[in-house]
Design an enzyme around this catalytic site. Sequence first.
Site, mmCIF file in Angstrom:
data_model
loop_
_atom_site.group_PDB
_atom_site.id
_atom_site.type_symbol
_atom_site.label_atom_id
_atom_site.label_comp_id
_atom_site.label_asym_id
_atom_site.label_seq_id
_atom_site.Cartn_x
_atom_site.Cartn_y
_atom_site.Cartn_z
ATOM 1 N N LYS A 86 -17.034 8.616 0.158
ATOM 2 C CA LYS A 86 -17.756 7.347 0.004
ATOM 3 C C LYS A 86 -18.837 7.223 1.100
ATOM 4 O O LYS A 86 -18.990 8.116 1.931
ATOM 5 C CB LYS A 86 -16.773 6.180 0.041
ATOM 6 C CG LYS A 86 -15.800 6.179 -1.143
ATOM 7 C CD LYS A 86 -16.556 6.156 -2.443
ATOM 8 C CE LYS A 86 -15.687 5.989 -3.688
ATOM 9 N NZ LYS A 86 -14.468 6.762 -3.773
HETATM 10 C C1 LIG Z 1 -14.726 2.581 -8.577
HETATM 11 C C2 LIG Z 1 -13.634 3.109 -7.717
HETATM 12 N N1 LIG Z 1 -12.612 2.296 -7.399
HETATM 13 C C3 LIG Z 1 -11.598 2.713 -6.632
HETATM 14 C C4 LIG Z 1 -11.562 3.983 -6.136
HETATM 15 C C5 LIG Z 1 -10.395 4.419 -5.323
HETATM 16 O O1 LIG Z 1 -10.688 4.455 -3.984
HETATM 17 P P1 LIG Z 1 -9.585 5.015 -2.970
HETATM 18 O O2 LIG Z 1 -9.579 6.501 -3.119
HETATM 19 O O3 LIG Z 1 -10.051 4.551 -1.631
HETATM 20 O O4 LIG Z 1 -8.293 4.419 -3.361
HETATM 21 C C6 LIG Z 1 -12.596 4.870 -6.435
HETATM 22 C C7 LIG Z 1 -12.572 6.254 -5.918
HETATM 23 O O5 LIG Z 1 -13.385 7.076 -6.166
HETATM 24 C C8 LIG Z 1 -13.660 4.422 -7.245
HETATM 25 O O6 LIG Z 1 -14.670 5.244 -7.578
#
Ligand SMILES: Cc1ncc(COP(=O)(O)O)c(C=O)c1O
Length: 374
Positions: free
Chosen positions: A186
Site C-alpha cells: 500500500k
Molecule cells: C480494497 C481493499 N480492502 C482491504 C484490503 C485488505 O487490507 P489488509 O491486507 O491490510 O487487511 C485490501 C488489500 O489489498 C484492499 O485492496
Amino acid sequence: MERIPLYRVHMPKDVMSVLEEVLFSGYIAQGPKSDEFEKRFGEWVGNPNTVLTSSCTGALALSVRQALDSGEPTEKPNVVSTPMTCIATNTPIREAGAAIKWADVEEDTGNISAASIDETIDEDTRAIMLVHWSGMPADLDAIHRVAQKHGVPVVEDSAHALGALYKSKKIGNHSEYACFSFQAIKHITTIEGGAVACKKPEDAERITKLRWFGLNRKEQRDSIKGFEEYAGAGYKMNTNDVSSAIGLEQLKYLDGIVTRHKENAKTLKSELDGTVGFPRVADGADPSYWILTILVEPDKKRAISDSLSAQGIDNSVSHTRNDIYKGLGNEALGDDSAVARFDARKLNIPCGWWLTQDDLQRIANATKEAVKNA
Ligand SMILES: Cc1ncc(COP(=O)(O)O)c(C=O)c1O
C-alpha cells in the site's frame, strides 16, 4: 528490458536503526511505539478518534461488529455493500454474522451507487460498506444522504485511498468508520497493519477494546490496576511496537508518496487521453491513485494486458467483482449490471512513487502500442 512493477514495497533504509532499537528494547508487543504511531497517524489524518489494528481487514471487521452491536437488534442483519472491491471488504461482513446485500456501482466510477443503495437497503440493514476504488473517493455526499435517510452508519474501505481528499478533507473524516491498510504494497507499509478512523469517540473507545479481546490493553500496562470493564467478546486484532516503529518512519515519507502518485496519474491521464478511458473523478474528490485504472474494450482487454506484459509493464485487474463469489452467499447482480460492465473494462497500470519520467513515458508508449495492436 527492465520490468516496471504495478506495486512496490516502500521501505526506507532508516527503518533499520529504529527496528534495531525496538527489537532489542525488551518490549515488542503493543506499547509506547504503538501509542505514538496511533497518535501521529491520527494527527496526519486529522481525526483523533483513530485506532490502529492488525490490518485493514481487522479494521473492517471491528467496524462492522461495532455497527451491528450499536444498531437496533435484528434476527437477520445485513450490510449493503459494493461488489467492485477486494474480497477483504466483504468477508468481515459474513464473519460478523450479517448477510451481504449487493448494491450496484456507478458504471463510470466503479464506486458504489447511492441510488442503488437506496433501492437495496431494508429495515434489517445495519451498515453501508463502500470502497474508494483505486483511491478514487466515492460520492460521499450522495451516499451520506441515503445513509441518514435510513439511519444507517457508513464504513469506508479506504485501503486504496490513503491521502485522498473529499471536499478538501482527507478520507478518514467523513463517515462513522474509515479503514486503512498498511499491508506490504500500500502507499505505506508496516509489513501488516491497519487503522480505523471513527467519527464518534465512543466507537473508537469500544474498538480499542474489541481489538484486544474486549479489554483495554493500555490499562493493563499499569500492573497494579485490574481491568475495569469488558467490552464483550473481542478479537486479537491489535498492532505491535515493531510494526508501529516502522510506521513512524514511514509517516515521514507519506506526503511525498501521495504527491508522487497523484502527479504520476495526472501525467499518464494526459498522455493517454483519447487512447483509453478512465473512471470519472467524483465531484469534490481528489484521488490518491494507489494504482491507475484504465478502461478498455472488454474483448481487447486480454490482448492489451498481454502486450503490456510483453513490453515489461506489469498490469492486473487486481480485484474481481465479488458478487460472483458464491461463498459470500448472495445472487450475483447479473450480466446487465453496471458492475459487470465496469469489471469487464477495467485494467490497472502502475502510477506509484517509484516511477521515473522515463518510466512514465514507457508506460504511456506501451499502452498506446498495446491498444493500437489489440
Ligand atoms: C480494497 C481493499 N480492502 C482491504 C484490503 C485488505 O487490507 P489488509 O491486507 O491490510 O487487511 C485490501 C488489500 O489489498 C484492499 O485492496
